[in-house]
Design a protein around this motif. Structure first.
Motif, PDB file in Angstrom:
ATOM      1  N   THR A 100       0.845  -1.193   0.000  1.00 41.54           N
ATOM      2  CA  THR A 100       0.000   0.000   0.000  1.00 41.54           C
ATOM      3  C   THR A 100       0.879   1.241   0.000  1.00 41.54           C
ATOM      4  N   THR A 101       0.264   2.383  -0.129  1.00 44.67           N
ATOM      5  CA  THR A 101       1.007   3.637  -0.024  1.00 44.67           C
ATOM      6  C   THR A 101       0.823   4.197   1.373  1.00 44.67           C
ATOM      7  N   VAL A 115       4.678   0.980   0.925  1.00 43.64           N
ATOM      8  CA  VAL A 115       4.913   0.227   2.159  1.00 43.64           C
ATOM      9  C   VAL A 115       4.501  -1.221   1.932  1.00 43.64           C
ATOM     10  N   TYR A 116       5.382  -2.136   2.279  1.00 45.71           N
ATOM     11  CA  TYR A 116       5.113  -3.568   2.147  1.00 45.71           C
ATOM     12  C   TYR A 116       4.941  -4.193   3.524  1.00 45.71           C
ATOM     13  N   ALA A 201      13.256   3.113  -2.515  1.00 47.26           N
ATOM     14  CA  ALA A 201      12.250   4.114  -2.151  1.00 47.26           C
ATOM     15  C   ALA A 201      11.029   3.454  -1.529  1.00 47.26           C
ATOM     16  N   SER A 202      11.256   2.394  -0.747  1.00 45.58           N
ATOM     17  CA  SER A 202      10.152   1.654  -0.118  1.00 45.58           C
ATOM     18  C   SER A 202      10.460   1.427   1.358  1.00 45.58           C
ATOM     19  N   GLN A 223      -1.740  -9.001  -1.292  1.00 47.70           N
ATOM     20  CA  GLN A 223      -1.964  -8.253  -2.535  1.00 47.70           C
ATOM     21  C   GLN A 223      -1.028  -8.689  -3.648  1.00 47.70           C
ATOM     22  N   GLU A 224      -0.019  -9.453  -3.299  1.00 48.93           N
ATOM     23  CA  GLU A 224       0.841 -10.067  -4.315  1.00 48.93           C
ATOM     24  C   GLU A 224       1.645 -11.179  -3.668  1.00 48.93           C
ATOM     25  N   ILE A 225       1.980 -12.158  -4.477  1.00 44.98           N
ATOM     26  CA  ILE A 225       2.872 -13.229  -4.022  1.00 44.98           C
ATOM     27  C   ILE A 225       4.056 -13.248  -4.979  1.00 44.98           C
ATOM     28  N   ALA A 226       5.219 -12.877  -4.453  1.00 48.73           N
ATOM     29  CA  ALA A 226       6.436 -12.884  -5.254  1.00 48.73           C
ATOM     30  C   ALA A 226       7.023 -14.293  -5.247  1.00 48.73           C
ATOM     31  N   VAL A 227       7.423 -14.755  -6.423  1.00 46.14           N
ATOM     32  CA  VAL A 227       7.908 -16.134  -6.581  1.00 46.14           C
ATOM     33  C   VAL A 227       9.342 -16.112  -7.083  1.00 46.14           C
TER      34      VAL A 227
END
Length: 401
Positions: A100-101, A115-116, A201-202, A223-227
């Motif tokens: 999200t931001t 922001v994660y 920048a996160s 909101q996402e799954i990084a593989v």
């Protein structure tokens, strides 16, 4: 036809062996430098592009990203989907993230950024963020109320956009984070840099903290799954394998997130083309001058050749072959220097650039392309003076009028 070619080659070789050795060496040396310049910039571009790609995969997206179905905000039951993805043999790890931001505030400074919310143990298997920590420590699963910031957010540590950062946050400082109208304080546990601006920048929290701020605690949303896949596994093969598992969510490869990298690559490509054009123009001028001077000094000899029956096109071809021999020597020496000298050296001693360390990537196809362009420039540069002089009247050539 073959006899004419032999005569042209004989005349070209005699002109080189009996000509001024210093001019020959200088011409070959200059053409060698031009070829190196043509290939070097392409090799640097390939190396920089590869470095950009590596940074994106290693610190931001992984190889493949699974996103919610169209018009859905979240992936539901993310842990079950992770297990399904990890059943593929080529998958090294997965990380289910919230994204999200948010707006950070530190003293008088404010900054909006991405922001994660992550599970630190899973994230370590997908990205190299833990190794990118330059101050403090990476997050751990039990952490609450702690955050790690990229250097472009914290400021300091040679941040590229220092004026837009929080102005020098250090480990142990407390920052305020606002997400969707909810504001909480977080202690800075670590600061990282990947040398890739987009990743730096996160900011990263634990998923539990971000779930609480977004009001979705304990619901297993992502909101996402990084593989992350094994080295050498084509991303599109992984995408096909995931689809075969019946996954209905959107599956995107890292290349689909690389829009800004394509823009940078295109810009560098334009600069490369301009540099190549300048190099080829220099090659054309050098060959033109060398052949022109050679022809002017041999006008009487050319006249005699025409008098004994050697055709005009054979004489012109001899000077073209001479230029091609110069170019050929330059290409061979330049390629040998790049292939067996400079490229291996940068592999064992990588070049330090703002993105990190880089090695030159010599592409043989690209080298052949540059060699052809250099030959064409040499041919054009030799044909013009040779053809103009060979057209002159026989008596003018012999008597020097």
């Amino acid at each position: 036809m073959l006899e004419k070619a032999k005569v042209s080659l004989f005349l070209a070789s005699r002109s080189i062996t009996r000509g001024n050795k210093g001019i020959t060496i200088f011409t070959v040396f200059v053409l060698t430098l031009i070829f190196i310049q043509l290939v070097l910039f392409s090799s640097m571009l390939a190396g920089v592009t590869l470095k950009f790609n590596e940074l994106m995969v290693d610190f931001q997206t992984g190889n493949v990203v699974v996103e919610p179905e169209t018009e859905a905000r979240f992936i539901e039951d993310a842990s079950a989907l992770q297990k399904k993805i990890e059943s593929l043999p080529q998958v090294v790890g997965t990380s289910a993230r919230l994204k999200t931001t948010g707006n950070f505030r530190y003293k008088e400074k404010e900054m909006g950024t991405t922001v994660y919310g992550i599970d630190p143990a899973d994230e370590i298997l997908v990205t190299g963020l833990e190794d990118a920590i330059i101050s403090g420590e990476f997050l751990s699963r039990p952490d609450r109320g702690e955050v790690i910031l990229g250097r472009e957010v914290s400021g300091g540590f040679e941040a590229l956009m220092e004026s837009r950062s929080l102005g020098g946050v250090e480990v142990g400082d407390t920052v305020e984070l606002t997400v969707g109208g909810v504001t909480r304080q977080f202690r800075v546990k670590g600061i990282y840099t990947t040398r890739y601006f987009m990743a730096d920048a996160s900011a990263y929290l634990t998923r539990a903290d971000l779930e609480a701020m977004m009001g979705i605690e304990g619901r297993g949303f992502a909101q996402e799954i990084a593989v992350k896949t094994a080295d050498g596994t084509p991303e599109y093969d992984t995408r096909t394998a995931l689809l075969s598992l019946g996954i209905s969510e959107n599956i995107r490869t890292w290349q689909e997130f690389a829009g800004i990298l394509r823009l940078i690559e295109n810009t560098l490509g334009l600069i490369r083309n301009i540099m190549n054009a300048i190099g080829l123009l220099i090659a054309f001028v050098i060959i033109f001058v060398v052949i022109y001077v050679n022809i002017v000094n041999k006008k009487r000899q050319i006249g005699v050749q025409k008098a004994i029956g050697i055709e005009q096109n054979v004489i012109v071809a001899s000077f073209v072959l001479q230029a091609m021999l110069y170019a050929g020597a330059g290409v061979i020496l330049g390629y040998a220097f790049m292939r067996f000298g400079l490229a291996p050296y940068t592999v064992s001693h990588p070049v330090e650039i703002p993105l990190g360390t880089m090695s030159l990537r010599l592409d043989d196809a690209e080298a052949i392309n540059r060699a052809v362009l250099l030959f064409l420039a040499s041919i054009v540069g030799s044909v013009i003076p040779a053809y103009k002089l060979a057209q002159r009247d026989l008596l003018d050539l012999i008597w020097g009028k």
